[in-house]
Enzyme design. Structure first.
Site, PDB file in Angstrom:
ATOM      1  N   VAL B  16       0.840  -1.201   0.000  1.00  0.00           N
ATOM      2  CA  VAL B  16       0.000   0.000   0.000  1.00  0.00           C
ATOM      3  C   VAL B  16       0.878   1.255   0.000  1.00  0.00           C
ATOM      4  O   VAL B  16       0.607   2.211  -0.734  1.00  0.00           O
ATOM      5  CB  VAL B  16      -0.964  -0.008   1.208  1.00  0.00           C
ATOM      6  CG1 VAL B  16      -1.808   1.263   1.222  1.00  0.00           C
ATOM      7  CG2 VAL B  16      -1.862  -1.237   1.157  1.00  0.00           C
ATOM      8  N   LYS B 109      -6.848  -1.447  10.389  1.00  0.00           N
ATOM      9  CA  LYS B 109      -8.087  -1.830  11.076  1.00  0.00           C
ATOM     10  C   LYS B 109      -7.834  -2.542  12.394  1.00  0.00           C
ATOM     11  O   LYS B 109      -8.618  -2.438  13.322  1.00  0.00           O
ATOM     12  CB  LYS B 109      -8.965  -2.704  10.185  1.00  0.00           C
ATOM     13  CG  LYS B 109      -8.495  -4.144  10.028  1.00  0.00           C
ATOM     14  CD  LYS B 109      -8.082  -4.469   8.635  1.00  0.00           C
ATOM     15  CE  LYS B 109      -7.136  -5.637   8.581  1.00  0.00           C
ATOM     16  NZ  LYS B 109      -6.506  -5.823   7.298  1.00  0.00           N
ATOM     17  N   GLY B 138     -11.353  -1.277   1.629  1.00  0.00           N
ATOM     18  CA  GLY B 138     -10.369  -0.876   0.617  1.00  0.00           C
ATOM     19  C   GLY B 138     -10.721   0.424  -0.061  1.00  0.00           C
ATOM     20  O   GLY B 138     -10.808   1.477   0.575  1.00  0.00           O
ATOM     21  N   GLY B 191      -3.356 -15.227  -6.097  1.00  0.00           N
ATOM     22  CA  GLY B 191      -2.932 -14.032  -5.376  1.00  0.00           C
ATOM     23  C   GLY B 191      -4.029 -13.393  -4.542  1.00  0.00           C
ATOM     24  O   GLY B 191      -3.871 -12.297  -4.023  1.00  0.00           O
ATOM     25  N   GLU B 194      -3.352 -15.045   1.209  1.00  0.00           N
ATOM     26  CA  GLU B 194      -1.976 -15.082   1.701  1.00  0.00           C
ATOM     27  C   GLU B 194      -1.532 -16.530   1.889  1.00  0.00           C
ATOM     28  O   GLU B 194      -2.353 -17.437   1.971  1.00  0.00           O
ATOM     29  CB  GLU B 194      -1.895 -14.388   3.075  1.00  0.00           C
ATOM     30  CG  GLU B 194      -2.489 -13.006   3.130  1.00  0.00           C
ATOM     31  CD  GLU B 194      -1.518 -11.944   2.636  1.00  0.00           C
ATOM     32  OE1 GLU B 194      -0.311 -12.251   2.522  1.00  0.00           O
ATOM     33  OE2 GLU B 194      -1.971 -10.829   2.339  1.00  0.00           O
ATOM     34  N   ASP B 205     -10.235 -10.788  10.502  1.00  0.00           N
ATOM     35  CA  ASP B 205     -10.087  -9.551   9.712  1.00  0.00           C
ATOM     36  C   ASP B 205     -11.450  -8.866   9.536  1.00  0.00           C
ATOM     37  O   ASP B 205     -11.594  -7.653   9.721  1.00  0.00           O
ATOM     38  CB  ASP B 205      -9.469  -9.902   8.347  1.00  0.00           C
ATOM     39  CG  ASP B 205      -9.434  -8.721   7.391  1.00  0.00           C
ATOM     40  OD1 ASP B 205      -8.476  -7.944   7.452  1.00  0.00           O
ATOM     41  OD2 ASP B 205     -10.379  -8.585   6.589  1.00  0.00           O
ATOM     42  N   LYS B 209     -12.879  -5.142  11.116  1.00  0.00           N
ATOM     43  CA  LYS B 209     -13.505  -4.097  10.304  1.00  0.00           C
ATOM     44  C   LYS B 209     -14.913  -3.796  10.814  1.00  0.00           C
ATOM     45  O   LYS B 209     -15.347  -2.640  10.836  1.00  0.00           O
ATOM     46  CB  LYS B 209     -13.544  -4.519   8.832  1.00  0.00           C
ATOM     47  CG  LYS B 209     -12.139  -4.551   8.196  1.00  0.00           C
ATOM     48  CD  LYS B 209     -12.150  -5.262   6.853  1.00  0.00           C
ATOM     49  CE  LYS B 209     -10.762  -5.267   6.219  1.00  0.00           C
ATOM     50  NZ  LYS B 209     -10.672  -6.212   5.076  1.00  0.00           N
TER      51      LYS B 209
END
Lengths: 438, 438
Positions: B16, B109, B138, B191, B194, B205, B209
């Site tokens: 990023v 986050k 995102g 991709g 991970e 995750d 959020k």
């Protein structure tokens, strides 16, 4: 504006104005908590005495007036909400509000589409702001997304379903196979279409909203009357059905695209692939797909009209203006295009796209050879064809989809086919929009 | 901040961070035009020497450092971007940035979900702001929509697809009938997952959020570890298929609902009707459906991850902070809940919903009578049943969907069925979420 109480005036108290009054009454505590100040609706300007009566229970006696001078001389009125709609006198009122140092919150897409740049310049001159979330997409915070949320992006394209009446009618034509006239009547009965639906079904409402969104997205000067418009009122259910067989949904789209030749704007019924997110937008809902150079595709979905969604957009603007941050952003950021920079617009004949063509052809040998030769000679390459079995010697609808072609060339070729004896009536041409999935 | 040049520092220069550098380099003119000032990236703090090398061409020599003291002593650094992620040392850096009077733009986050309220209080104490659009969804400007666009609403509920890895895997399981392990391997190869996918597929995750979005939407204090979590890693493709037969799609949802008993939060795989807009969100895309009391349903759709979408969210924040309006809004508005007001959370056993139940039952007479009696005695009423033909005397999957029922009662009843000789293995229970269409 950090004081304890902020005075509001409102021009117009129809459906949206009534919703604004209800929100200010019912959510006073929530707004005072969020804002750290109290909003007070001090005066309403409304020429229609019937509306005075209908809204009497929402306001203290005497706060509704038909006298503009009385309205503008109200003390402690820092923000003016305009929910009357239209231009002319309403434009004068908005200018008077700005010139007297009041911020303006407006839901008026036709005013902004016609005079936006002058009004924005006037606002800057008097160090006040114009907020206009309710002008496009009803309750969807699409203006906020374009102004602030996507700030880091150069916007490449924007595709919007911006008129709930049209989308309701097209959804009915698609799902139930009704023709346009029947679907319109049902939309009127269900309250999704006005008694006089001309501005909606003719596409002008969508074109005005597109002018506002394109000005914002591309930072250029463009007015509603610069947008080529085609409505849904001449759409035939046969084409809706044949398009569906090929995997397409019909939508009235507002399209703004950045091309090497300039900004391409148009509002017309389009076929889009049924897999696209915009194709999933049914009934009275609205949605806007925006393609940013860095963010890629984002879409915003919600109710494009109605008392409370529109009122909520107005009151959100009101809170953002009252808190003081929006006026600062308005003064600081070059969001609305420079008034000196009119847009370079692409002529609609120079539009390059795919197209759906339907001709009514006599089912005899050699017709298709003649038609495809005309298209081929014009450099138009075919993508797919569809013709159902028919009795020999009768006229039958033949559908051809093209690869990318110049619109002007396609229309000229279609006109040439009309000269053939074996072709009956006016051919149909509908744009196919291939949005990138990302 | 109205000066000609605004100094930026950045903590972390991974994917990023690299995207942020590219945007600042490639769009310098656009941003200077919009802002009326120039952004200058003065110093980057990064402990990984490999990343120093990889990003060397994007920055002047010597501007990347591993020395925190050198970083924080940089002159003319008014805004610090944090794109390193995680807590611990990074939390110390963020606090140091705030305490030294720098605004912070963060994509973190996990830090906000754990320590958000302390950090917001610290920021207010030092009269600086925290911007965090990139922390959820995102490139989708969902934080901007919640903070400003929907300001007039009391938010009733929020349903989010917030993890692209999970949505990619679930889309593959649905479309191709692959099992979880195969779909995960393909997501890794493409991709979208991970090498260590635990935080994604385990749901943590998404839960983090959700904590950020719920704090914002409801104005309450809630942390990531207060969100009950169930991941997609134990999901069987058989249930995906049987759910599809009943008209449902499987999605890992982040759910926040305002109920009379308090705020109900959870993150788990859910069935939603295939007609709902959220069901049309496929592959790595994210979307959030928000129900406001006045606006009704709005949905926000886009890429939830990736170098440029995330970087664009960071840079949009950066521009909004640099222009000065965001810090004013941050100081003025009570957007992030009062630190003194922890949320009253509904126990997940007290959740009332519809459920999909699957038991493995021996195909002999009388089994269903026993199962339905257990459910009936617990006050759970059945909505639909599905059982395919099987050879008599063999175990066969039986699906039951319930009407509204208390989750704790459903789980207890399911456990009671396990005691039956005719039931094999652990029953499956998946929530069915009936979102209002509006």
């Amino acid at each position: 504006m950090a004081g304890k109480s902020i005075g509001i005036g409102m021009i117009g108290c129809g459906t949206v104005g009534g919703g604004v009054m209800k929100l200010l009454r019912d959510q006073a505590d929530l707004y005072a908590h969020r804002l750290g100040a109290t909003l007070r609706l001090r005066r309403v300007l409304e020429h229609d005495l019937g509306k005075h009566k209908a809204k009497a229970d929402l306001l203290p006696a005497g706060s509704i007036t038909a006298d503009a001078d009385a309205f503008f001389s109200t003390d402690d009125m820092q923000i003016v909400i305009e929910v009357a709609g239209g231009c002319g006198l309403i434009s004068e009122y908005v200018r008077r509000a700005l010139a007297s140092g009041r911020h303006v919150v407006t839901a008026n897409k036709s005013l902004l589409a016609a005079e936006g740049h002058d009004l924005f310049a006037l606002a800057r001159q008097h160090r006040v702001a114009i907020a206009f979330e309710a002008s496009c997409g009803g309750g969807i915070p699409i203006i906020t997304a374009l102004q602030f949320g996507l700030m880091a992006n150069r916007i490449d394209a924007l595709y919007g379903i911006l008129n709930g009446t049209c989308n309701y009618i097209l959804t009915e034509m698609t799902r139930s196979g009704k023709d346009y006239a029947t679907a319109l009547k049902e939309a009127q009965a269900a309250g999704y279409a006005e008694a006089d639906p001309a501005l909606d079904v003719g596409g002008q409402d969508t074109a005005q909203k597109l002018a506002v969104l394109a000005s914002l997205a591309f930072g250029v000067r463009v007015t509603g009357d610069q947008v080529p418009v085609e409505g849904i009122d001449s759409l035939q259910v046969l084409d809706v059905r044949l398009g569906a067989e090929l995997g397409y949904d019909i939508k009235l789209l507002a399209i703004a695209e950045h091309t090497d030749a300039g900004v391409s704007l148009c509002t017309h019924p389009c076929f889009i692939h049924t897999d696209l997110p915009l194709a999933q937008v049914h009934g009275p809902f609205n949605a806007v797909s925006i393609y940013g150079h860095a963010t890629g595709h984002t879409m915003y979905y919600g109710r494009g009209a109605g008392e409370m969604p529109a009122a909520a957009a107005v009151v959100s603007d009101l809170l953002n203006v009252a808190s003081g941050w929006y006026p600062q952003a308005f003064a600081q950021l070059k969001l609305w295009g420079d008034a000196d920079q009119p847009a370079t617009l692409v002529d609609s004949d120079d539009l390059v796209s795919r197209f759906y063509l339907r001709i009514n052809a006599l089912d005899v040998p050699g017709v298709m050879a003649k038609v495809t030769k005309i298209l081929g000679d014009a450099g138009i390459s075919l993508s797919a064809m569809l013709q159902h079995e028919a009795e020999p010697g009768r006229f039958v609808p033949v559908v051809i989809t093209t690869h990318q072609a110049r619109r002007g060339s396609v229309l000229a070729a279609l006109q040439a086919t009309q000269a053939l004896d074996e072709i009956d009536g006016k051919p149909v041409c509908i744009r196919i929009v291939d949005m990138p999935p990302g």
